[in-house]
Design an enzyme around this catalytic site. Structure first.
Site, PDB file in Angstrom:
ATOM      1  N   GLU A 262      36.394  33.347  39.268  1.00 13.20           N
ATOM      2  CA  GLU A 262      37.846  33.551  39.248  1.00 13.20           C
ATOM      3  C   GLU A 262      38.218  34.879  39.914  1.00 13.20           C
ATOM      4  O   GLU A 262      39.250  34.974  40.577  1.00 13.20           O
ATOM      5  CB  GLU A 262      38.395  33.482  37.823  1.00 13.20           C
ATOM      6  CG  GLU A 262      38.147  32.137  37.104  1.00 13.20           C
ATOM      7  CD  GLU A 262      38.640  30.905  37.847  1.00 13.20           C
ATOM      8  OE1 GLU A 262      39.607  31.022  38.625  1.00 13.20           O
ATOM      9  OE2 GLU A 262      38.039  29.814  37.685  1.00 13.20           O
ATOM     10  N   GLU A 293      38.604  28.147  47.656  1.00  9.27           N
ATOM     11  CA  GLU A 293      37.353  27.868  46.954  1.00  9.27           C
ATOM     12  C   GLU A 293      36.169  28.559  47.654  1.00  9.27           C
ATOM     13  O   GLU A 293      35.197  28.941  47.005  1.00  9.27           O
ATOM     14  CB  GLU A 293      37.160  26.351  46.873  1.00  9.27           C
ATOM     15  CG  GLU A 293      36.221  25.871  45.782  1.00  9.27           C
ATOM     16  CD  GLU A 293      36.626  26.254  44.354  1.00  9.27           C
ATOM     17  OE1 GLU A 293      37.782  26.656  44.118  1.00  9.27           O
ATOM     18  OE2 GLU A 293      35.761  26.159  43.468  1.00  9.27           O
TER      19      GLU A 293
HETATM   20 ZN    ZN Z   1      37.688  27.728  41.933  1.00  9.52          ZN
END
Ligand code: ZN
Length: 499
Positions: A262, A293
């Site tokens: 995160e 991502e």
């Molecule tokens: Zn992620």
């Protein structure tokens, strides 16, 4: 700057402010809100989200776009901003209001049915809702781009500029290599990692999380960490990026790697600097979900699960672990957090098998959207695919085709972003290493700043100005090539498993 451009930016900022208010309500709901607040919170969110939508479809934006797109001598940044604004405006205005409200209504019914179906292992209960979500997605695709194949239109919503063909080509290479690497690992013995299940208190895990946020360069004046059932990152403002993690007492690596993951998302959000003129606009957004991502995976896996990284930090973590790592050698810890094992659940999968979970979903959802696979045949097709690619037997639909929430929410075309994120990350890593020969030595000395600086310059600062394919080409000098990822895996895991 032209008056019309200033006007467009101010309308865009108003929309942005309201989306941040919605994000704050959502963040609070997942972190601190007492359970009984949920009904009112749902009402508050519905009103604020509706307001954000009204701001986004303001016909004034359309008029300004029409006017500005015809202007000559626009700067590069102005052109990029108009391109992003046009894309988002069209996306928000092309869907008929009836379809939008029908989707909202059916999605909440479908999600509720999915929760029950998963709990009771009852696919039949979910099947009619899945069929409805597919039908609505076909309508959505045809409203957005009537001439194009529906699955291409849906993919483009998540990974701009991608098509089924472009993704299938990349995934074919990736699948072949992953199956081969997984096979090689399977032929080798597993080492003992039982020490990772020793108890570590939430307070100690929280201290580790804060430690790693600092090590990565997370600016604690511009963000904070809290706990949530499902870790996430959310942006409440340019200088207010929140991350969450969760503390599992008998498996502390979960919080360590969730926090690093995160924090990777947050570092990207913190680095989306497009200058004061465009701050708070759509130009200051991420390039795509897969690029987002790629940032979390870069920090979590490529850097955060590497031997140089742990060489620098292991000595600091052992005393924080309340005795759990007493007598555990760095080398064994490193092998433990990089254990590869084909399993049933995507979210628990390791770096190697993860991509195969995603490819299976990509193949199945494209068949569902094209009508090549009937809804009632999904469980059987799922189980066959998992057997063929991962060699696992699916005992029930709960651990099979009912495990993910995405299709119940009508998100078709979303899954490929997860795997593309890994591919982008590995390609960025290859380029970064080539350009900074001392990179791994710095990481081994506890200094991650050369990696962050490179990402800031090559990825973060571009924000939404480039398409993902353009971004990869500009940052690395070549188009997306899955061999960077599989090459990285082969090198790392052949050393760990000795094949
Ligand atoms: Zn992620």
């Amino acid at each position: 700057m032209r008056e019309a451009m200033k006007k467009l930016i101010s309308l865009d900022r108003e929309r942005g402010v309201i989306t941040h208010i919605a994000a704050l309500l959502g963040w609070d709901q997942e972190t601190y809100m007492p359970e009984s607040g949920i009904d009112e919170r749902a009402e508050q969110l519905a009103i604020v989200e509706n307001l954000a939508h009204e701001k986004a479809v303001n016909p004034g934006i359309g008029e300004l776009l029409n006017r500005l797109e015809g202007e000559k001598d626009l700067s590069g940044q102005e052109k990029a901003y108009l391109r992003v604004s046009r894309r988002e405006y069209d996306k928000e205005t092309k869907l008929p209001a009836g379809l939008v409200s029908e989707m909202a209504r059916q999605t909440s019914l479908s999600q509720a049915a999915w929760v029950q179906a998963r709990k009771n292992n009852d696919f039949k209960r979910f099947a009619p809702h899945l069929a409805t979500m597919i039908r609505l997605n076909l309508e959505k695709a045809s409203a957005l781009n009537p001439g194009a194949p529906p699955y291409d239109v849906l993919l483009d919503l998540y990974e701009i500029g991608s098509t089924e063909r472009s993704i299938a080509d990349v995934f074919a290479v990736m699948k072949r290599d992953l199956v081969e690497i997984l096979g090689a690992i399977r032929s080798r013995p597993q080492s003992d990692d039982s020490f990772l299940r020793r108890r570590v208190s939430p307070a100690a895990q929280a201290r580790m999380s804060q430690y790693f946020m600092g090590a990565l360069g997370f600016d604690k004046h511009r963000g904070r960490l809290d706990t949530a059932a499902h870790p996430f990152t959310t942006t409440l403002g340019r200088d207010d990026i929140r991350i969450t993690t969760r503390y599992i007492e008998d498996y502390f690596p979960s919080s360590v790697f969730s926090t690093i993951h995160e924090a990777g998302h947050a570092l990207y959000e913190m680095g989306l600097e497009v200058g004061p003129d465009y701050s708070g606009t759509r130009l200051a957004d991420a390039a795509s979900m897969a690029v987002h991502e790629s940032q979390s995976r870069m920090w979590e896996n490529i850097i955060g699960r590497s031997l140089p990284f742990w060489g620098a930090h292991y000595g600091h973590i052992v005393p924080m672990a309340e005795g759990a790592l007493e007598g555990v050698a760095l080398e064994d810890f490193y092998k433990g957090v990089n254990r590869v094992e084909a399993s049933l659940i995507r979210t628990e999968a390791d770096e190697v098998s993860y991509g195969l979970h995603v490819i299976a979903r990509f193949e199945l959802e494209s068949a569902l959207i094209k009508g090549d696979l009937a809804v009632e045949d999904l469980p059987g097709a799922w189980n066959d695919t998992m057997h063929q690619t991962l060699g696992v037997e699916v005992p029930d639909d709960r651990r099979g085709c009912l495990q993910d929430i995405h299709w119940s929410m009508g998100s078709f075309g979303y899954f490929p972003s997860y795997a593309l994120g890994n591919l982008y990350a590995a390609q960025f890593w290859t380029a970064m290493k080539a350009q900074i020969p001392s990179l791994e030595r710095s990481i081994a000395a506890g200094d991650c700043s050369p990696a962050l600086d490179w990402l800031r310059e090559k990825v973060h600062r571009e924000a939404a100005a480039l398409l993902p394919s353009e971004l990869v080409l500009k940052a690395t000098g070549s188009s997306l090539d899955p061999s960077h990822f599989t090459g990285y895996l082969r090198k790392k895991y052949s050393a760990i498993y000795g094949f």
